[in-house]
Design a protein around this motif. Sequence first.
Motif, mmCIF file in Angstrom:
data_model
loop_
_atom_site.group_PDB
_atom_site.id
_atom_site.type_symbol
_atom_site.label_atom_id
_atom_site.label_comp_id
_atom_site.label_asym_id
_atom_site.label_seq_id
_atom_site.Cartn_x
_atom_site.Cartn_y
_atom_site.Cartn_z
ATOM 1 N N MET A 151 0.825 -1.208 0.000
ATOM 2 C CA MET A 151 0.000 0.000 0.000
ATOM 3 C C MET A 151 0.856 1.254 0.000
ATOM 4 O O MET A 151 0.553 2.229 -0.700
ATOM 5 N N ILE A 152 1.926 1.243 0.783
ATOM 6 C CA ILE A 152 2.833 2.398 0.802
ATOM 7 C C ILE A 152 3.470 2.584 -0.571
ATOM 8 O O ILE A 152 3.539 3.706 -1.109
ATOM 9 N N TYR A 153 3.947 1.491 -1.151
ATOM 10 C CA TYR A 153 4.593 1.552 -2.463
ATOM 11 C C TYR A 153 3.643 2.145 -3.503
ATOM 12 O O TYR A 153 4.012 3.045 -4.270
ATOM 13 N N GLU A 154 2.399 1.648 -3.510
ATOM 14 C CA GLU A 154 1.450 2.124 -4.520
ATOM 15 C C GLU A 154 1.077 3.587 -4.292
ATOM 16 O O GLU A 154 0.955 4.362 -5.250
ATOM 17 N N LYS A 155 0.904 3.970 -3.028
ATOM 18 C CA LYS A 155 0.518 5.352 -2.741
ATOM 19 C C LYS A 155 1.607 6.333 -3.153
ATOM 20 O O LYS A 155 1.317 7.426 -3.669
ATOM 21 N N LEU A 156 2.874 5.967 -2.963
ATOM 22 C CA LEU A 156 3.960 6.906 -3.202
ATOM 23 C C LEU A 156 4.569 6.803 -4.601
ATOM 24 O O LEU A 156 5.249 7.727 -5.041
ATOM 25 N N THR A 157 4.341 5.696 -5.304
ATOM 26 C CA THR A 157 4.905 5.565 -6.655
ATOM 27 C C THR A 157 3.834 5.534 -7.739
ATOM 28 O O THR A 157 4.148 5.746 -8.918
ATOM 29 N N GLY A 158 2.592 5.253 -7.362
ATOM 30 C CA GLY A 158 1.536 5.142 -8.354
ATOM 31 C C GLY A 158 1.485 3.789 -9.040
ATOM 32 O O GLY A 158 0.657 3.575 -9.927
ATOM 33 N N GLU A 159 2.362 2.863 -8.627
ATOM 34 C CA GLU A 159 2.389 1.530 -9.218
ATOM 35 C C GLU A 159 2.098 0.485 -8.149
ATOM 36 O O GLU A 159 2.336 0.703 -6.969
ATOM 37 N N LYS A 160 1.619 -0.656 -8.589
ATOM 38 C CA LYS A 160 1.228 -1.705 -7.652
ATOM 39 C C LYS A 160 2.461 -2.348 -7.017
ATOM 40 O O LYS A 160 3.450 -2.631 -7.700
ATOM 41 N N GLY A 161 2.416 -2.577 -5.719
ATOM 42 C CA GLY A 161 3.504 -3.253 -5.029
ATOM 43 C C GLY A 161 3.420 -4.756 -5.207
ATOM 44 O O GLY A 161 2.348 -5.307 -5.449
ATOM 45 N N VAL A 162 4.563 -5.423 -5.056
ATOM 46 C CA VAL A 162 4.628 -6.869 -5.303
ATOM 47 C C VAL A 162 5.039 -7.665 -4.064
ATOM 48 O O VAL A 162 5.292 -8.857 -4.146
ATOM 49 N N PHE A 163 5.053 -7.035 -2.911
ATOM 50 C CA PHE A 163 5.654 -7.667 -1.738
ATOM 51 C C PHE A 163 4.802 -8.793 -1.164
ATOM 52 O O PHE A 163 5.321 -9.695 -0.511
ATOM 53 N N SER A 164 3.500 -8.767 -1.400
ATOM 54 C CA SER A 164 2.642 -9.842 -0.898
ATOM 55 C C SER A 164 2.497 -10.982 -1.904
ATOM 56 O O SER A 164 1.702 -11.894 -1.690
ATOM 57 N N THR A 165 3.253 -10.930 -2.995
ATOM 58 C CA THR A 165 3.264 -12.037 -3.940
ATOM 59 C C THR A 165 4.214 -13.131 -3.437
ATOM 60 O O THR A 165 4.866 -12.992 -2.405
ATOM 61 N N ARG A 166 4.302 -14.232 -4.189
ATOM 62 C CA ARG A 166 5.121 -15.360 -3.772
ATOM 63 C C ARG A 166 6.137 -15.730 -4.857
ATOM 64 O O ARG A 166 5.960 -15.389 -6.017
ATOM 65 N N ILE A 167 7.163 -16.432 -4.442
ATOM 66 C CA ILE A 167 8.133 -16.979 -5.365
ATOM 67 C C ILE A 167 8.174 -18.496 -5.193
ATOM 68 O O ILE A 167 7.771 -19.025 -4.157
ATOM 69 N N ALA A 168 8.627 -19.176 -6.221
ATOM 70 C CA ALA A 168 8.901 -20.607 -6.139
ATOM 71 C C ALA A 168 10.351 -20.820 -6.539
ATOM 72 O O ALA A 168 10.888 -20.099 -7.380
ATOM 73 N N TYR A 169 10.994 -21.794 -5.927
ATOM 74 C CA TYR A 169 12.349 -22.154 -6.329
ATOM 75 C C TYR A 169 12.619 -23.588 -5.900
ATOM 76 O O TYR A 169 11.856 -24.185 -5.142
#
Length: 428
Positions: A151-169
């Motif tokens: 939410m902070i990322y989107e509010k201050l940059t205007g773009e969607k944040g990706v921190f709640s996404t996941r990775i696989a490896y």
Amino acid sequence: MHVPGQMRRRAVMALLGTAAAGPALAQFRVEVTGVGLTQLPIAIAPFKGEAELPEKLAAIVQNDLERSGQFRAVDAGAGAGLDETSRPDLAPWRQKTADSLAVGSATRLADGRYDVRFRLWDVVRGQSLAADGFVVVAADLRLAAHRVADMIYEKLTGEKGVFSTRIAYVTKAGNRYNLWVADSDGENAQSALSSVESIISPAWSANGRQLAYVSFESRKPVVYVHDVATGGRRLIANFRGSNSAPAWSPDGRTLAVTLTRDGGSQLYTIASTGGEPRRLTQSAGIDTEPLYSADGSTIYFVSDRGGAPQVYRMPAAGGQPQRVTFTGTYNISPALSPDNRWLAYISRINGAFKLQVMEISSGNVQSVTDTTADESPSFAPNGRMIIYATRQGGSEALMTTTLDGKIKARLPGKGGDIREPDWGPFQR
């Protein structure tokens, strides 16, 4: 393509006639290095009540924002005791040159869940910019922090944040392979599959609910689709010869795969429920590592049809391929940004394997790492970062980088030989 115990870059190199170094054990810690050209100075005050929590929410939020390359953390030592309920004195934060301040709290409810709340302040204008909250179980406290960072990322940059996404490896430790699903920062890894045979090429579906991968448990490469929530899986491709390199179409109905059922390695499409594959390429060379463009109209892939491996593209239904990479003589493992603007791939340069980022429209290529064993790049769903595997300081590492290479972060991960990260989509 049967190369048990090797990761995908190594498998592709073996397929195309190149040797690779063996595995090594790894130790992990988060490191952010480099200086971006423009970074927003932000202070993240300790969340009120977080001292009693198993997770330190403010540190998670701060690490997320720093790793993106868009933010510079300002010391929040003066923020103890602040929360979202009252207006803080912003003068000290202006003196610290912070443009914004995030404050919050975490309260344990009677049912054992936690109420996590935050507020974002514009330090310069003295205005509240955003406020929200989540009620989560203890196991989801990290997820709540990632959502705050989004939410902070989107509010201050205007773009969607990706921190709640996941990775696989994938890791190989001893004689055991594990397919892991983790938070985007590498933490909270959960094993989706464990096997004594190789697991390679994990690929997220566009809805984030399924992973396609290749397993060697039948003593040959076979493609499966795995339901992340339930652990159930289905067999997709087990034809004569090798079945490898699955890639999802954006609508989730189709997988592009590499098969040798009719001779050499060629590209096919197959329904994500299985069935009879449809052949796409008819070359005398090796075609492998397909991936779809975000709109599903184009398939990028690697082929040595010109004498050495390069990245090509063609219509998703098949057709005349066009060569895409022209810098260097050995380019593999393509990844495409969601806006189709950038192509990341691995190039062999003087014997080293380096992550390259190319602007597709201009063809301009930039080498973004100083390591020499990079592999398996994958874009964040907002296109602003790339995750990849490499060797750093003599050990295997999961890394993220901004597209210009100026901000890199080393992620924690499970011990062993790290392989083939794939960054999942936004959660739907």
